[in-house]
Design a protein around this motif. Sequence first.
Motif, PDB file in Angstrom:
ATOM      1  N   TYR A   6      57.540  58.091  23.886  1.00 26.12           N
ATOM      2  CA  TYR A   6      57.275  58.436  22.429  1.00 26.12           C
ATOM      3  C   TYR A   6      56.051  58.975  22.121  1.00 26.12           C
ATOM      4  O   TYR A   6      56.086  60.173  21.370  1.00 26.12           O
ATOM      5  N   GLU A   7      54.856  58.561  22.517  1.00 21.28           N
ATOM      6  CA  GLU A   7      53.592  59.003  22.411  1.00 21.28           C
ATOM      7  C   GLU A   7      53.640  60.600  22.890  1.00 21.28           C
ATOM      8  O   GLU A   7      53.087  61.472  21.953  1.00 21.28           O
ATOM      9  N   LYS A   8      54.232  61.133  23.889  1.00 23.99           N
ATOM     10  CA  LYS A   8      54.233  62.371  24.448  1.00 23.99           C
ATOM     11  C   LYS A   8      55.039  63.293  23.475  1.00 23.99           C
ATOM     12  O   LYS A   8      54.391  64.488  23.089  1.00 23.99           O
ATOM     13  N   LYS A   9      56.377  62.748  22.848  1.00 28.14           N
ATOM     14  CA  LYS A   9      57.066  63.635  22.259  1.00 28.14           C
ATOM     15  C   LYS A   9      56.566  63.700  20.682  1.00 28.14           C
ATOM     16  O   LYS A   9      56.975  64.801  20.123  1.00 28.14           O
ATOM     17  N   MET A  10      55.901  62.771  20.350  1.00 30.17           N
ATOM     18  CA  MET A  10      55.684  62.684  18.871  1.00 30.17           C
ATOM     19  C   MET A  10      54.096  63.331  18.517  1.00 30.17           C
ATOM     20  O   MET A  10      53.490  63.220  17.609  1.00 30.17           O
ATOM     21  N   LYS A  11      53.266  63.489  19.696  1.00 30.03           N
ATOM     22  CA  LYS A  11      52.267  63.993  19.619  1.00 30.03           C
ATOM     23  C   LYS A  11      51.962  65.401  18.788  1.00 30.03           C
ATOM     24  O   LYS A  11      52.731  66.136  18.614  1.00 30.03           O
TER      25      LYS A  11
ATOM     26  N   TRP B 224      66.436  62.807  18.738  1.00 27.41           N
ATOM     27  CA  TRP B 224      66.048  61.968  17.630  1.00 27.41           C
ATOM     28  C   TRP B 224      64.469  62.443  17.051  1.00 27.41           C
ATOM     29  O   TRP B 224      64.277  62.782  16.073  1.00 27.41           O
ATOM     30  N   TYR B 225      63.653  62.724  18.257  1.00 24.58           N
ATOM     31  CA  TYR B 225      62.191  63.350  17.980  1.00 24.58           C
ATOM     32  C   TYR B 225      62.237  64.596  17.194  1.00 24.58           C
ATOM     33  O   TYR B 225      61.418  65.041  16.366  1.00 24.58           O
ATOM     34  N   ASP B 226      62.873  65.561  17.691  1.00 24.18           N
ATOM     35  CA  ASP B 226      63.208  66.863  17.162  1.00 24.18           C
ATOM     36  C   ASP B 226      63.682  66.773  15.785  1.00 24.18           C
ATOM     37  O   ASP B 226      63.172  67.549  14.830  1.00 24.18           O
ATOM     38  N   HIS B 227      64.469  65.948  15.653  1.00 25.32           N
ATOM     39  CA  HIS B 227      65.186  65.692  14.401  1.00 25.32           C
ATOM     40  C   HIS B 227      64.434  65.585  13.208  1.00 25.32           C
ATOM     41  O   HIS B 227      64.059  66.143  12.346  1.00 25.32           O
ATOM     42  N   VAL B 228      63.705  64.296  13.286  1.00 27.11           N
ATOM     43  CA  VAL B 228      62.798  63.895  12.304  1.00 27.11           C
ATOM     44  C   VAL B 228      61.475  64.922  12.296  1.00 27.11           C
ATOM     45  O   VAL B 228      61.285  64.839  10.973  1.00 27.11           O
TER      46      VAL B 228
END
Length: 298
Positions: free
Chosen positions: A283-288, A175-179
């Motif tokens: 989430y914090e790490k992946k969306m940083k 999801w993280y990469d997608h958005v």
Amino acid sequence: LSNMDNKLDIYRRELVDVQGVPLFWSIAEEWSQVESFESRPDDLLIATYPKSGTTWVSEIVDLIYNNGDAEKCKRDAIYNRVPFMELIVPGMENGIEDLKKMQSPRLVKTHLPVQLLPSSFWKNNCKMVYVARNAKDVAVSYFYFYQMAKLHPEPGTWEEFLGKFMTGKVAFGSWYDHVKGWWEKRKDYRILYLFYEDMKENPKREIQKLLKFLDKNLPEETVNKIIYHSSFDVMKQNPCANYTTVPSFDMDHSVSPFMRKGISGDWKNKFTVAQNEKFEEDYEKKMKGSSLQFRSEI
């Protein structure tokens, strides 16, 4: 082999990686068909990560294309009005073939991450609408969807599924990469990036954005009609929108309805405190470093 045996053997199979993204085995096998898909310049692409409001925005756009005529939008099920491009299941469905037969202007649905989208969409500079929804609600919705839509592998427990979701080991990948991927791409192409939570909070405002993006002018009463016919409660009762016309061996609505709740913040009924803490930290790490901001409730 009887037909039923065939059906059993296409379901609950492991996902197969295509360029690092886990997809249904049948899409992976027919990947060359997807890759070489020929878009048309007047196609409108509706792109989402699964369970992010795909059917909702598809219904809204079809209503816009038909000037708010709800009867016209009942001409067929939503998955025939807006074919799921990359969905190929041998002997059952082929989104690519369905789209080839469609008259323009076509509405095209995809769940592909931006890097896997067939290149003809970029070449033709097609307009695209992307809808993003907060990760926690998506994870919960996806868990229930995995249970009822049998093309997916078994979801396992909620704890197990959440782990898979966080590591991107689910259909259509992370999801993280997608958005983030689609968010970046909007700088260079005609992409309207919408948020599920904004649509819930103020459907009129978001529909106005869509109208502007599609160069459409509709009178206020038509807009109000579109808001009404695309509301969750009305769509949930509409067989042309709620997927109840899909055979039960494919989607079992008794396990969980396709249109389950359609709210923001349902994750609170599913996440434990520990799961939420772990999720937030990850989430914090992946969306940083991304300028993307989500609301996990409204």
